[in-house]
Write a protein that holds these residues in place. Structure first.
Motif, mmCIF file in Angstrom:
data_model
loop_
_atom_site.group_PDB
_atom_site.id
_atom_site.type_symbol
_atom_site.label_atom_id
_atom_site.label_comp_id
_atom_site.label_asym_id
_atom_site.label_seq_id
_atom_site.Cartn_x
_atom_site.Cartn_y
_atom_site.Cartn_z
ATOM 1 N N ARG A 127 0.678 -1.222 -0.048
ATOM 2 C CA ARG A 127 0.067 -0.109 -0.099
ATOM 3 C C ARG A 127 0.902 1.104 0.001
ATOM 4 N N MET A 128 1.963 1.187 0.420
ATOM 5 C CA MET A 128 3.021 2.336 0.457
ATOM 6 C C MET A 128 3.988 2.230 -0.543
ATOM 7 N N ARG A 130 7.264 3.190 -2.911
ATOM 8 C CA ARG A 130 8.321 4.255 -2.942
ATOM 9 C C ARG A 130 8.897 4.278 -4.174
ATOM 10 N N GLU A 135 7.100 9.137 -2.200
ATOM 11 C CA GLU A 135 6.234 8.145 -1.621
ATOM 12 C C GLU A 135 4.719 8.561 -1.699
ATOM 13 N N ASP A 137 1.278 6.864 -0.623
ATOM 14 C CA ASP A 137 0.569 6.209 0.482
ATOM 15 C C ASP A 137 -0.921 5.946 0.027
ATOM 16 N N GLN A 138 -1.285 4.606 -0.651
ATOM 17 C CA GLN A 138 -2.382 4.333 -1.322
ATOM 18 C C GLN A 138 -3.848 4.220 -0.262
ATOM 19 N N ASP A 139 -3.438 4.048 0.949
ATOM 20 C CA ASP A 139 -4.467 3.931 2.017
ATOM 21 C C ASP A 139 -4.799 5.710 2.356
ATOM 22 N N THR A 142 -1.995 9.994 -0.013
ATOM 23 C CA THR A 142 -1.178 11.071 0.231
ATOM 24 C C THR A 142 -0.033 10.952 -0.705
#
Ligand code: CA
Length: 227
Positions: A127-128, A130, A135, A137-139, A142
């Motif tokens: 879900r993260m 890089r 970066e 953040d799919q949850d 951002t």
């Protein structure tokens, strides 16, 4: 190790590809016609298909269409025709990537590896994401670059998430439209260009020389994870 099916009617090209792929550790099947290639696909279930566009027996686009009706086996189209529409149609039909001829066998190996890695890791993905300073953040929806939060609209975020989820994949505008908005209306593909422009302005250190989001001329865009 993965099995690769080469469907190609130029014997010299098949010979070279086979030797490179086998050296890289893959099991290689070959067919020199579209119809026999499809039969080989159905009986042997390869992990990836390298598919020529111009083939005797059955056109490469038809072979791709038949495969897609069955499953999501990755397909890389090998195309000697330079018309961009052929490449675009190939992608719309579900090919995952295309490589224009003439190509270096090393490029083919790299694309095969990348595509197999991508399909292996799809499913409940990390879900993260890089990529260097970036970066995603799919949850949390951002994105930050070098620790700085970027202010993206939902459409821009969805576009970036689609790209970054499958780095290296060439997306057509229609596919990006669908990925970013959940629907795709033909005729609206060009709106993607405006979104890409805005996204680049926020994402790229130098939007005039984009590193992350590359334009693939005549086809669409691709995310460069090594930017
Ligand atoms: Ca051919």
């Amino acid at each position: 190790m993965a099995t690769i099916l080469i469907v190609e009617d130029e014997p010299e090209l098949v010979r070279v590809l086979r030797s490179y792929l086998e050296n890289a550790g893959y099991t290689v099947l070959t067919a020199s016609r579209g119809d026999t290639g499809l039969a080989a696909y159905e009986s042997r279930k390869p992990d990836l298909v390298l598919l020529d566009l111009n083939l005797p027996g059955m056109d490469g686009l038809d072979v791709a269409r038949h495969i897609r009706r069955k499953d999501n086996t990755p397909i890389i189209m090998l195309t000697a025709r330079v018309e961009e529409t052929d490449e675009l149609i190939g992608l719309e039909l579900g090919a995952d990537d295309y490589i224009p001829k003439p190509f270096s066998p090393r490029v083919v190996i790299a694309r095969v590896r990348a595509l197999l890695r991508r399909t292996e890791t799809s499913g409940p993905a990390a879900r993260m994401l890089r990529f260097g300073e970036l970066e995603i953040d799919q949850d949390g929806h951002t994105v930050s670059r070098a620790g700085q939060m970027l202010d993206l609209t939902p459409t821009e975020f969805n576009l970036l998430a689609a790209f970054a989820g499958q780095p290296g994949r060439v997306f057509s505008r229609l596919q990006l439209l669908e990925a970013s908005q959940g629907t795709a209306y033909e005729g609206y593909e060009r709106t993607i260009d405006a979104h890409i422009k805005n996204l680049r302005a926020k994402l790229e250190p130098d939007p005039k020389k984009p590193r992350y989001i590359e334009t693939v001329f005549g086809v669409g865009y691709r995310f460069n994870k090594d930017a």
